[in-house]
Write a protein that holds these residues in place. Structure first.
Motif, PDB file in Angstrom:
ATOM      1  N   ILE A 118      43.844  48.050  35.401  1.00 29.49           N
ATOM      2  CA  ILE A 118      43.011  47.943  34.205  1.00 29.49           C
ATOM      3  C   ILE A 118      41.631  48.544  34.460  1.00 29.49           C
ATOM      4  CG2 ILE A 118      41.833  46.310  32.668  1.00 29.49           C
ATOM      5  CD1 ILE A 118      44.214  44.408  33.061  1.00 29.49           C
ATOM      6  N   ILE A 119      41.041  48.213  35.602  1.00 26.89           N
ATOM      7  CA  ILE A 119      39.704  48.727  35.927  1.00 26.89           C
ATOM      8  C   ILE A 119      39.708  50.250  36.003  1.00 26.89           C
ATOM      9  CG2 ILE A 119      37.923  48.824  37.737  1.00 26.89           C
ATOM     10  CD1 ILE A 119      38.694  45.897  38.415  1.00 26.89           C
ATOM     11  N   LEU A 120      40.681  50.796  36.710  1.00 26.44           N
ATOM     12  CA  LEU A 120      40.755  52.251  36.861  1.00 26.44           C
ATOM     13  C   LEU A 120      40.929  52.945  35.515  1.00 26.44           C
ATOM     14  CD1 LEU A 120      43.023  52.432  40.035  1.00 26.44           C
ATOM     15  CD2 LEU A 120      40.584  52.954  39.910  1.00 26.44           C
ATOM     16  N   CYS A 175      38.522  37.915  40.348  1.00 23.51           N
ATOM     17  CA  CYS A 175      39.561  38.935  40.534  1.00 23.51           C
ATOM     18  C   CYS A 175      38.997  40.319  40.233  1.00 23.51           C
ATOM     19  CB  CYS A 175      40.759  38.638  39.626  1.00 23.51           C
ATOM     20  SG  CYS A 175      42.169  39.745  39.890  1.00 23.51           S
ATOM     21  N   VAL A 176      38.216  40.433  39.172  1.00 25.10           N
ATOM     22  CA  VAL A 176      37.584  41.707  38.834  1.00 25.10           C
ATOM     23  C   VAL A 176      36.667  42.167  39.967  1.00 25.10           C
ATOM     24  CG1 VAL A 176      35.968  42.870  37.277  1.00 25.10           C
ATOM     25  CG2 VAL A 176      37.720  41.350  36.345  1.00 25.10           C
ATOM     26  N   GLY A 177      35.834  41.251  40.451  1.00 26.93           N
ATOM     27  CA  GLY A 177      34.901  41.598  41.517  1.00 26.93           C
ATOM     28  C   GLY A 177      35.608  42.034  42.784  1.00 26.93           C
ATOM     29  N   ASP A 237      29.557  46.595  37.354  1.00 22.97           N
ATOM     30  CA  ASP A 237      28.676  46.624  36.188  1.00 22.97           C
ATOM     31  C   ASP A 237      29.239  47.511  35.084  1.00 22.97           C
ATOM     32  OD1 ASP A 237      26.805  44.866  37.178  1.00 22.97           O
ATOM     33  OD2 ASP A 237      25.517  46.426  38.024  1.00 22.97           O
ATOM     34  N   ARG A 238      29.795  48.641  35.448  1.00 22.90           N
ATOM     35  CA  ARG A 238      30.364  49.533  34.431  1.00 22.90           C
ATOM     36  C   ARG A 238      31.544  48.880  33.739  1.00 22.90           C
ATOM     37  NH1 ARG A 238      31.891  54.472  37.751  1.00 22.90           N
ATOM     38  NH2 ARG A 238      32.899  55.109  35.800  1.00 22.90           N
ATOM     39  N   PHE A 239      32.351  48.165  34.492  1.00 21.33           N
ATOM     40  CA  PHE A 239      33.509  47.511  33.883  1.00 21.33           C
ATOM     41  C   PHE A 239      33.083  46.348  32.989  1.00 21.33           C
ATOM     42  CE2 PHE A 239      37.097  44.482  33.914  1.00 21.33           C
ATOM     43  CZ  PHE A 239      38.086  45.308  33.411  1.00 21.33           C
ATOM     44  N   ALA A 262      30.436  46.081  31.413  1.00 19.72           N
ATOM     45  CA  ALA A 262      29.722  46.611  30.254  1.00 19.72           C
ATOM     46  C   ALA A 262      30.663  47.172  29.186  1.00 19.72           C
ATOM     47  CB  ALA A 262      28.736  47.692  30.688  1.00 19.72           C
ATOM     48  N   VAL A 263      31.941  47.341  29.502  1.00 18.97           N
ATOM     49  CA  VAL A 263      32.876  47.861  28.500  1.00 18.97           C
ATOM     50  C   VAL A 263      34.000  46.885  28.183  1.00 18.97           C
ATOM     51  CG1 VAL A 263      32.436  50.280  29.069  1.00 18.97           C
ATOM     52  CG2 VAL A 263      34.284  49.071  30.240  1.00 18.97           C
ATOM     53  N   MET A 264      34.112  45.796  28.944  1.00 20.54           N
ATOM     54  CA  MET A 264      35.184  44.822  28.722  1.00 20.54           C
ATOM     55  C   MET A 264      34.621  43.411  28.675  1.00 20.54           C
ATOM     56  SD  MET A 264      37.996  46.625  28.612  1.00 20.54           S
ATOM     57  CE  MET A 264      39.347  45.493  28.946  1.00 20.54           C
ATOM     58  N   LYS A 265      35.045  42.651  27.707  1.00 14.61           N
ATOM     59  CA  LYS A 265      34.710  41.236  27.662  1.00 14.61           C
ATOM     60  C   LYS A 265      35.746  40.492  28.487  1.00 14.61           C
ATOM     61  CE  LYS A 265      32.383  40.826  23.188  1.00 14.61           C
ATOM     62  NZ  LYS A 265      32.448  40.230  21.827  1.00 14.61           N
ATOM     63  N   ILE A 266      35.322  39.892  29.571  1.00  8.58           N
ATOM     64  CA  ILE A 266      36.261  39.156  30.405  1.00  8.58           C
ATOM     65  C   ILE A 266      35.887  37.680  30.417  1.00  8.58           C
ATOM     66  CG2 ILE A 266      36.550  41.201  31.861  1.00  8.58           C
ATOM     67  CD1 ILE A 266      35.127  39.565  34.077  1.00  8.58           C
ATOM     68  N   GLN A 267      36.864  36.858  30.650  1.00  6.19           N
ATOM     69  CA  GLN A 267      36.613  35.435  30.773  1.00  6.19           C
ATOM     70  C   GLN A 267      36.092  35.141  32.178  1.00  6.19           C
ATOM     71  OE1 GLN A 267      39.980  33.070  29.556  1.00  6.19           O
ATOM     72  NE2 GLN A 267      40.549  34.541  27.958  1.00  6.19           N
ATOM     73  N   PRO A 268      35.179  34.195  32.308  1.00  6.55           N
ATOM     74  CA  PRO A 268      34.612  33.878  33.626  1.00  6.55           C
ATOM     75  C   PRO A 268      35.666  33.576  34.684  1.00  6.55           C
ATOM     76  CG  PRO A 268      33.301  32.840  31.916  1.00  6.55           C
ATOM     77  CD  PRO A 268      34.498  33.443  31.228  1.00  6.55           C
ATOM     78  N   LYS A 269      36.779  32.991  34.296  1.00  4.95           N
ATOM     79  CA  LYS A 269      37.808  32.651  35.276  1.00  4.95           C
ATOM     80  C   LYS A 269      38.438  33.885  35.912  1.00  4.95           C
ATOM     81  CE  LYS A 269      41.554  32.239  31.845  1.00  4.95           C
ATOM     82  NZ  LYS A 269      42.550  31.309  31.242  1.00  4.95           N
ATOM     83  N   HIS A 270      38.278  35.034  35.273  1.00  5.89           N
ATOM     84  CA  HIS A 270      38.833  36.275  35.810  1.00  5.89           C
ATOM     85  C   HIS A 270      37.820  37.081  36.618  1.00  5.89           C
ATOM     86  CE1 HIS A 270      41.966  36.242  32.322  1.00  5.89           C
ATOM     87  NE2 HIS A 270      42.318  35.474  33.330  1.00  5.89           N
ATOM     88  N   LEU A 271      36.558  36.625  36.652  1.00  6.33           N
ATOM     89  CA  LEU A 271      35.508  37.416  37.295  1.00  6.33           C
ATOM     90  C   LEU A 271      35.769  37.633  38.776  1.00  6.33           C
ATOM     91  CD1 LEU A 271      32.790  38.857  37.244  1.00  6.33           C
ATOM     92  CD2 LEU A 271      31.673  36.630  37.561  1.00  6.33           C
TER      93      LEU A 271
END
Length: 316
Positions: free
Chosen positions: A160-162, A116-118, A101-103, A105-114
């Protein structure tokens, strides 16, 4: 300023927890409740998702180009299934959701990358909280969750997240507050058979984590609302517990209206969670694909997967 996340080549890196990170305060044997609560509250605001970013997600159209509430909730449910698959702790799941949620809330990501982020948020939480011998290989995580990206993609996204979270990872979550409040109110119960069921409360919290609305609620307030609702619905001799909740509410400076509002959100969330529509299998449920080597390393109980955990009945 909001940026668009893309996979750009960066140097190979490994997640290493910052020395300054604080997971929780010393246990009850070392500190009084007031000291523990103050320590958590002092950190709480620094580890909250930015409201402006969360509101952008709320307002996004479901056109496949922007992050939406629905996509976030599906991802969190999948991460909960992954947490249960490996038998990881409730702390790991709560931290995963906080990082995600914190990430977002500060980065606009494309759904196709979600995905990987998660998965990277999950992996960071696992490496931060679980025993080293239980941490799976990144390649196994990708295979089990049936994702298409590579380990190199995970390494880049993890970095990137860190960086975007400034390495501030292990802040107080609603689970920390819930356990602290539970211990506080339990001391007011003379008959232990009438004590609240902590497992049930934690299962309810997991269900709330899957609902985007609670991303905007302070962890301390969410924990208090869960506890107050459980006392109202389950406890027999409620007055000592109600007094304890009111004591906590006073310490948190929470208005009655705010507590009632969040309690109503919890009731709605748990009601929707318990319906057949929410509990039945659906196309978003993960399909576990594992190698023979990975299968041999997993405990037999890991294969008994439910999309969301069953909330235990009240203690008898």
């Amino acid at each position: 300023m909001y940026l668009v996340v893309d996979f750009v080549p960066v140097a190979h890196s490994k997640c290493v927890c910052a020395h300054q990170m604080i997971d929780t305060v010393p246990g009850p044997e070392a500190s009084a409740f007031a000291v523990q609560l103050k320590a958590l509250l002092d950190q709480e605001v620094r580890y909250q998702p930015k409201l402006t970013g969360l509101r952008l997600i709320e307002s996004a159209n479901d056109n496949g180009l922007r992050m939406t509430v629905k996509l976030r909730e599906i991802e969190v449910k999948d991460l909960l299934s992954l947490t249960r698959f490996f038998g990881f702790s409730a702390e790991t799941f709560s931290l995963t959701v906080n990082l995600l949620d914190r990430f977002l809330a500060v980065m606009k990501i494309q759904p196709k990358h979600l995905s990987c982020v998660g998965l990277c948020c999950f992996y960071i939480a696992v490496k931060s909280l679980e025993e080293a011998r239980n941490v799976p290989l990144a390649n196994d995580l990708i295979r089990i969750s049936q994702n298409r990206f590579t380990v190199s993609d995970m390494i880049r996204m993890e970095k990137i997240i860190l960086e975007k979270l400034y390495w501030k990872l292990k802040g107080p979550t609603a689970l920390h507050f819930l356990r602290l409040f539970y211990a506080f109110v339990t001391e007011r119960v003379s008959d232990r058979s009438q004590a609240l069921n902590l497992d049930r409360l934690e299962a309810q919290l997991k269900a709330c984590h899957c609902c985007f609305a609670f991303s905007k609620v302070k962890p301390s307030l969410l924990a208090l609302a869960l506890l107050a609702l459980e006392i109202q619905e389950q406890a027999e001799d409620r007055q000592p517990l109600i007094d304890a909740v009111q004591d906590i509410q006073l310490r948190l400076s929470v208005k009655d209206g705010d507590l009632v509002c969040v309690r109503e959100l919890v009731v709605k969330c748990l009601s929707e969670y318990s319906t057949a529509k929410c509990s039945r299998q659906n196309s978003q449920r993960l399909r576990w694909i594992i190698s023979g080597r990975t299968a041999r390393q997993l405990k037999h109980s890991y294969y008994k997967i439910a999309h969301l955990p069953t909330i235990p009945e009240a203690a008898s």
